[in-house]
Motif scaffolding. Sequence first.
Motif, PDB file in Angstrom:
ATOM      1  N   ASN A  23       0.808  -1.214   0.000  1.00 15.67           N
ATOM      2  CA  ASN A  23       0.000   0.000   0.000  1.00 15.67           C
ATOM      3  C   ASN A  23       0.847   1.273   0.000  1.00 15.67           C
ATOM      4  OD1 ASN A  23      -2.685   1.209   0.093  1.00 15.67           O
ATOM      5  ND2 ASN A  23      -2.063   1.928   2.127  1.00 15.67           N
ATOM      6  N   ASP A  24       1.830   1.375   0.884  1.00 17.74           N
ATOM      7  CA  ASP A  24       2.664   2.588   0.930  1.00 17.74           C
ATOM      8  C   ASP A  24       3.421   2.788  -0.373  1.00 17.74           C
ATOM      9  OD1 ASP A  24       1.896   3.320   3.466  1.00 17.74           O
ATOM     10  OD2 ASP A  24       3.760   2.677   4.448  1.00 17.74           O
ATOM     11  N   ILE A  27       1.063   4.005  -3.057  1.00 19.54           N
ATOM     12  CA  ILE A  27       0.674   5.406  -2.873  1.00 19.54           C
ATOM     13  C   ILE A  27       1.804   6.334  -3.319  1.00 19.54           C
ATOM     14  CG2 ILE A  27       0.188   7.189  -1.129  1.00 19.54           C
ATOM     15  CD1 ILE A  27      -1.398   4.972   0.395  1.00 19.54           C
ATOM     16  N   TRP A  31       1.161   8.524  -6.730  1.00 26.55           N
ATOM     17  CA  TRP A  31       1.044   9.964  -6.570  1.00 26.55           C
ATOM     18  C   TRP A  31       2.262  10.705  -7.102  1.00 26.55           C
ATOM     19  CZ3 TRP A  31      -3.088  12.709  -6.322  1.00 26.55           C
ATOM     20  CH2 TRP A  31      -4.264  12.067  -5.960  1.00 26.55           C
ATOM     21  N   ILE A  50      -6.645   5.502  -5.736  1.00 28.67           N
ATOM     22  CA  ILE A  50      -5.624   5.488  -4.686  1.00 28.67           C
ATOM     23  C   ILE A  50      -5.857   6.678  -3.769  1.00 28.67           C
ATOM     24  CG2 ILE A  50      -3.138   5.522  -4.182  1.00 28.67           C
ATOM     25  CD1 ILE A  50      -3.979   3.086  -5.818  1.00 28.67           C
ATOM     26  N   GLN A  51      -5.902   6.424  -2.460  1.00 30.85           N
ATOM     27  CA  GLN A  51      -6.144   7.515  -1.508  1.00 30.85           C
ATOM     28  C   GLN A  51      -5.094   8.606  -1.644  1.00 30.85           C
ATOM     29  OE1 GLN A  51      -5.798   5.110   2.050  1.00 30.85           O
ATOM     30  NE2 GLN A  51      -3.851   6.059   2.576  1.00 30.85           N
ATOM     31  N   ARG A  52      -5.520   9.828  -1.416  1.00 33.51           N
ATOM     32  CA  ARG A  52      -4.575  10.943  -1.454  1.00 33.51           C
ATOM     33  C   ARG A  52      -3.584  10.791  -0.302  1.00 33.51           C
ATOM     34  NH1 ARG A  52      -5.689  15.646  -4.580  1.00 33.51           N
ATOM     35  NH2 ARG A  52      -7.540  15.296  -5.831  1.00 33.51           N
ATOM     36  N   PRO A  53      -2.345  11.168  -0.538  1.00 28.64           N
ATOM     37  CA  PRO A  53      -1.339  11.007   0.518  1.00 28.64           C
ATOM     38  C   PRO A  53      -1.560  11.969   1.676  1.00 28.64           C
ATOM     39  CG  PRO A  53      -0.366  11.946  -1.482  1.00 28.64           C
ATOM     40  CD  PRO A  53      -1.797  11.676  -1.782  1.00 28.64           C
ATOM     41  N   THR A  57       3.544  12.024   3.840  1.00 24.55           N
ATOM     42  CA  THR A  57       3.798  11.265   2.616  1.00 24.55           C
ATOM     43  C   THR A  57       3.929  12.224   1.441  1.00 24.55           C
ATOM     44  OG1 THR A  57       2.625   9.340   3.478  1.00 24.55           O
ATOM     45  CG2 THR A  57       2.851   9.486   1.086  1.00 24.55           C
TER      46      THR A  57
END
Length: 170
Positions: A23-24, A27, A31, A50-53, A57
């Motif tokens: 996951n990390d 991301i 991004w 993908i979730q916003r950082p 991050t």
Amino acid sequence: MPVITDQIALLSSLLTKQTELNNDNLIYAAWAAALNSQSKYIVENISQHIQRPDVNTLQDIEYAISRMGVTNPYFMSRQFVDIQQGGSLNSLHFRPLQALNIKNETAYHYACVVVSLMNGGHMCLSSHVNSLLERNETEKSIDAAMRLGAVCSSLAKRTFIDDVLNNDHQ
């Protein structure tokens, strides 16, 4: 199928069907590719998958983009000029990586891989791939990040074409 639809489907598949990047790392890579592409369309598309950082991050990703923005053209140009001065990270007066308080150094290297690939910074790309291999990252995961960068680079060009052609007809 229109070209852009094919490219979007490819990006979506890379973001949702890959299992190589944790996951990390996903991301950071996604991004970094989105923001480095300078395409709002790609940013919007990636944010659907993908979730916003978070703030820390995002800072790491910004360091990757800004540092590769300097090192990629600098070291590429050094291959074509014969001067004895400079030619090192020290000559650029960069702060050491440890001084940047990077939250996740492995994921940071994934961001650098993606940005270097998109920028054509092959020496930096090689260096960051080697850093990942030294951290026991798999070739499959590195390849997944590289594919993501390549698709975003292509899609940024494709969305630029659409923007230009649409503005010409309005």
